[in-house]
Design a protein around this motif. Structure first.
Motif, PDB file in Angstrom:
ATOM      1  N   THR A   1      -2.934  -2.468   6.060  1.00  0.00           N
ATOM      2  CA  THR A   1      -1.944  -3.407   4.862  1.00  0.00           C
ATOM      3  C   THR A   1      -2.190  -2.901   3.928  1.00  0.00           C
ATOM      4  O   THR A   1      -1.089  -2.687   2.990  1.00  0.00           O
ATOM      5  CB  THR A   1      -2.648  -4.865   5.100  1.00  0.00           C
ATOM      6  N   VAL A   2      -3.384  -2.436   3.210  1.00  0.00           N
ATOM      7  CA  VAL A   2      -3.559  -2.324   1.880  1.00  0.00           C
ATOM      8  C   VAL A   2      -4.247  -0.893   1.813  1.00  0.00           C
ATOM      9  O   VAL A   2      -5.346  -0.596   2.565  1.00  0.00           O
ATOM     10  CB  VAL A   2      -4.218  -3.352   1.035  1.00  0.00           C
ATOM     11  N   VAL A   3      -3.906   0.262   1.024  1.00  0.00           N
ATOM     12  CA  VAL A   3      -4.837   1.265   0.628  1.00  0.00           C
ATOM     13  C   VAL A   3      -5.309   1.238  -0.635  1.00  0.00           C
ATOM     14  O   VAL A   3      -4.356   1.433  -1.346  1.00  0.00           O
ATOM     15  CB  VAL A   3      -3.866   2.780   1.122  1.00  0.00           C
ATOM     16  N   ASP A   4      -6.305   1.048  -0.847  1.00  0.00           N
ATOM     17  CA  ASP A   4      -7.189   0.928  -2.405  1.00  0.00           C
ATOM     18  C   ASP A   4      -7.635   2.293  -2.834  1.00  0.00           C
ATOM     19  O   ASP A   4      -8.787   2.449  -2.014  1.00  0.00           O
ATOM     20  CB  ASP A   4      -8.130  -0.261  -2.466  1.00  0.00           C
ATOM     21  N   ILE A   5      -7.197   2.811  -3.778  1.00  0.00           N
ATOM     22  CA  ILE A   5      -7.713   4.366  -4.138  1.00  0.00           C
ATOM     23  C   ILE A   5      -8.504   3.982  -5.271  1.00  0.00           C
ATOM     24  O   ILE A   5      -8.022   3.587  -6.361  1.00  0.00           O
ATOM     25  CB  ILE A   5      -6.610   5.238  -4.239  1.00  0.00           C
ATOM     26  N   THR A   6      -9.697   4.369  -5.114  1.00  0.00           N
ATOM     27  CA  THR A   6     -10.691   4.423  -6.291  1.00  0.00           C
ATOM     28  C   THR A   6     -11.530   5.677  -6.511  1.00  0.00           C
ATOM     29  O   THR A   6     -11.340   6.630  -5.749  1.00  0.00           O
ATOM     30  CB  THR A   6     -11.649   2.973  -6.187  1.00  0.00           C
TER      31      THR A   6
ATOM     32  N   THR B   1       1.931   9.248   1.312  1.00  0.00           N
ATOM     33  CA  THR B   1       1.570   9.059   2.503  1.00  0.00           C
ATOM     34  C   THR B   1       1.296   7.335   2.987  1.00  0.00           C
ATOM     35  O   THR B   1       1.961   6.941   3.936  1.00  0.00           O
ATOM     36  CB  THR B   1       0.409   9.662   3.199  1.00  0.00           C
ATOM     37  N   SER B   2       0.358   6.736   2.165  1.00  0.00           N
ATOM     38  CA  SER B   2       0.283   5.297   2.305  1.00  0.00           C
ATOM     39  C   SER B   2       1.602   4.691   2.233  1.00  0.00           C
ATOM     40  O   SER B   2       1.934   3.792   2.988  1.00  0.00           O
ATOM     41  CB  SER B   2      -0.869   5.010   1.542  1.00  0.00           C
ATOM     42  N   ARG B   3       2.409   4.938   1.000  1.00  0.00           N
ATOM     43  CA  ARG B   3       3.602   3.907   0.775  1.00  0.00           C
ATOM     44  C   ARG B   3       4.647   4.457   2.174  1.00  0.00           C
ATOM     45  O   ARG B   3       5.448   3.364   2.384  1.00  0.00           O
ATOM     46  CB  ARG B   3       4.406   4.710  -0.303  1.00  0.00           C
ATOM     47  N   ALA B   4       4.678   5.616   2.542  1.00  0.00           N
ATOM     48  CA  ALA B   4       5.519   5.800   3.651  1.00  0.00           C
ATOM     49  C   ALA B   4       5.407   5.106   4.892  1.00  0.00           C
ATOM     50  O   ALA B   4       6.030   4.898   5.577  1.00  0.00           O
ATOM     51  CB  ALA B   4       5.463   7.377   4.144  1.00  0.00           C
ATOM     52  N   THR B   5       4.140   4.691   5.127  1.00  0.00           N
ATOM     53  CA  THR B   5       3.611   4.088   6.486  1.00  0.00           C
ATOM     54  C   THR B   5       3.887   2.466   6.047  1.00  0.00           C
ATOM     55  O   THR B   5       3.646   1.412   6.820  1.00  0.00           O
ATOM     56  CB  THR B   5       2.298   3.948   6.641  1.00  0.00           C
TER      57      THR B   5
ATOM     58  N   SER C   1       2.259   0.836   3.664  1.00  0.00           N
ATOM     59  CA  SER C   1       0.935   0.103   2.958  1.00  0.00           C
ATOM     60  C   SER C   1       1.127  -0.073   1.585  1.00  0.00           C
ATOM     61  O   SER C   1       1.762   0.741   1.033  1.00  0.00           O
ATOM     62  CB  SER C   1      -0.235   1.116   3.421  1.00  0.00           C
ATOM     63  N   ARG C   2       0.517  -1.195   1.435  1.00  0.00           N
ATOM     64  CA  ARG C   2       0.510  -1.426  -0.241  1.00  0.00           C
ATOM     65  C   ARG C   2      -0.604  -0.660  -0.907  1.00  0.00           C
ATOM     66  O   ARG C   2      -1.827  -0.805  -0.108  1.00  0.00           O
ATOM     67  CB  ARG C   2       0.113  -3.077  -0.413  1.00  0.00           C
ATOM     68  N   VAL C   3      -0.259   0.117  -2.114  1.00  0.00           N
ATOM     69  CA  VAL C   3      -1.153   0.918  -2.507  1.00  0.00           C
ATOM     70  C   VAL C   3      -1.618   0.427  -4.038  1.00  0.00           C
ATOM     71  O   VAL C   3      -0.945   0.080  -4.973  1.00  0.00           O
ATOM     72  CB  VAL C   3      -0.669   2.255  -2.853  1.00  0.00           C
ATOM     73  N   ILE C   4      -3.053   0.540  -3.777  1.00  0.00           N
ATOM     74  CA  ILE C   4      -3.587  -0.017  -5.273  1.00  0.00           C
ATOM     75  C   ILE C   4      -4.335   1.299  -6.047  1.00  0.00           C
ATOM     76  O   ILE C   4      -4.823   1.915  -5.389  1.00  0.00           O
ATOM     77  CB  ILE C   4      -4.796  -1.109  -5.078  1.00  0.00           C
TER      78      ILE C   4
ATOM     79  N   VAL D   1       3.072   1.519  -7.353  1.00  0.00           N
ATOM     80  CA  VAL D   1       1.812   1.607  -6.804  1.00  0.00           C
ATOM     81  C   VAL D   1       1.100   0.506  -7.824  1.00  0.00           C
ATOM     82  O   VAL D   1       1.569   0.325  -9.133  1.00  0.00           O
ATOM     83  CB  VAL D   1       0.830   2.448  -7.352  1.00  0.00           C
ATOM     84  N   GLU D   2       0.330  -0.644  -7.182  1.00  0.00           N
ATOM     85  CA  GLU D   2      -0.133  -1.720  -7.908  1.00  0.00           C
ATOM     86  C   GLU D   2      -1.108  -1.086  -8.768  1.00  0.00           C
ATOM     87  O   GLU D   2      -2.163  -0.539  -8.258  1.00  0.00           O
ATOM     88  CB  GLU D   2      -0.513  -2.744  -6.993  1.00  0.00           C
ATOM     89  N   VAL D   3      -1.489  -1.205 -10.148  1.00  0.00           N
ATOM     90  CA  VAL D   3      -2.455  -0.936 -10.902  1.00  0.00           C
ATOM     91  C   VAL D   3      -3.308  -2.210 -11.305  1.00  0.00           C
ATOM     92  O   VAL D   3      -3.106  -3.245 -11.622  1.00  0.00           O
ATOM     93  CB  VAL D   3      -1.820  -0.447 -12.126  1.00  0.00           C
TER      94      VAL D   3
END
Length: 372
Positions: free
Chosen positions: A126-131, A147-151, A153-156, A181-183
């Protein structure tokens, strides 16, 4: 207006990294380098590979506290896949639980990035959170986002803001916008002197400029922009709602900045912050503060229940803090992301230690702020 004319003296990230690299093998020089570069007069000794004691005097008081309140802590359904793509950062903040810095070299490889993308494509979290570190420094950041957006997924992107002001990252604001992308951005205070104490001189001014850039692209209005607050010292955060109101008023009034939510996060007693506590004789006092303010109402909302933390090598942890303490999820042997499916995680027990009191103290604390 005054906030549009703040002078910025910019040195490229690559230049600073090159200047810092000679210190990477000398831990005493490492900590001195942080102190002098950021003018942290009281900067702590920061040893990047030290694993802090997991339990207070040999006892896991967190598990004892859970049992005393008839609380259990097990994983539920996976919602958030949190990827830590490396330790390199353009800053070296005194509260950083990752010990990130410009001279760190541990980063996501191409092979591991490909495996992560395959897993995301297959399982569609559901969410991919990149840190990180500063995750945008990774050469695989853009591919992971796309890749995450193409599936679906909400991306942070967990952004330190100043990376947007670095030479060579001019592409970043537009990229984030185009990919929706959510910041979630770190801004420990709306007062420059407090930010300087925690993150270094000049960071506040660059952060304000970066926020204005994001606002101009629709962040804070049509795109989500959230800020993160950490206490400067060994205290618990104030009320999240009250601090959010103060932030909104001050940033709008002084700089014309808008954002959506403020997340309050309690400082974890690990890595640099732990060294600072010990240096000033505050270690036991801070652990007592956290334990004495245990709030059972925060347990159900703990991020370790539905978030899976993945290291830059693909290894698995219950949370990003456990990752820094190398408390790996295992099944006879350490597991990697490509060894499991989301269903494999449900009902698993969660590895804990006394550092977990930071997430249950007061109003609770998580990657999305207060819990209770």
């Amino acid at each position: 207006t005054a906030h549009h004319s703040m002078p910025l003296r910019r040195k490229t990230f690559s230049q600073r990294t090159a200047q810092s690299a000679c210190h990477a093998g000398d831990h005493h020089q490492f900590s001195y380098c942080i102190a002098t570069r950021h003018n942290h007069a009281r900067m702590i000794m920061a040893f990047p590979f030290r694993v802090q004691p997991l339990y207070w005097r040999g006892v896991n008081r967190f598990e004892t506290k859970l049992a005393g309140h008839n609380c259990t802590l097990q994983r539920g359904a996976l919602i958030t896949l949190q990827l830590n793509v490396g330790r390199k950062c353009n800053q070296a903040c005194r509260h950083c639980h990752v010990d990130a810095a410009p001279w760190r070299t541990e980063m996501l490889t191409a092979d591991t990035a490909a495996r992560l993308q395959n897993w995301i494509t297959t399982h569609k979290p559901t969410v991919v959170d990149i840190t990180g570190g500063a995750p945008e420094i990774s050469e695989h950041f853009q591919a992971l986002v796309k890749t995450s957006r193409a599936t679906g997924s909400r991306v942070i992107d967990r952004c330190n803001l100043t990376i947007l002001e670095e030479e060579g990252f001019e592409w970043l604001p537009t990229f984030l916008t185009e990919n929706e992308v959510e910041v979630i951005a770190s801004l420990p205070c709306y007062q420059p002197e407090n930010v300087s104490r925690q993150r270094g001189n000049g960071v506040f001014e660059k952060s304000i400029t970066a926020l204005q850039t994001l606002n101009a692209l629709g962040y804070g209005t049509t795109l989500p922009l959230h800020l993160v607050y950490n206490p400067v010292g060994p205290t618990l955060p104030s009320s999240q709602a009250e601090l959010q109101a103060e932030y909104k008023e001050a940033l709008q009034r002084d700089f014309g900045i808008v954002f959506n939510k403020l997340f309050t996060v309690t400082n974890q007693p690990i890595a640099r912050f732990a060294e600072d506590l010990r240096l000033h004789g505050k270690w036991d006092e801070y652990l007592e503060l956290l334990a004495n303010h245990f709030n059972p109402a925060a347990v159900n909302g703990l991020m370790c229940r539905d978030t899976l933390s993945v290291g830059y090598g693909g290894e698995l942890y219950d949370c990003d803090f456990n990752q820094m303490l190398d408390l790996r999820i295992a099944n006879g042997k350490p597991l990697y992301l490509w060894d499991i499916t989301p269903a494999d995680l449900s009902d698993r027990s969660i590895l804990t230690g006394d550092h977990c009191f930071a997430c249950t103290a007061g109003n609770g604390s998580s990657c999305t702020g207060a819990l209770a």
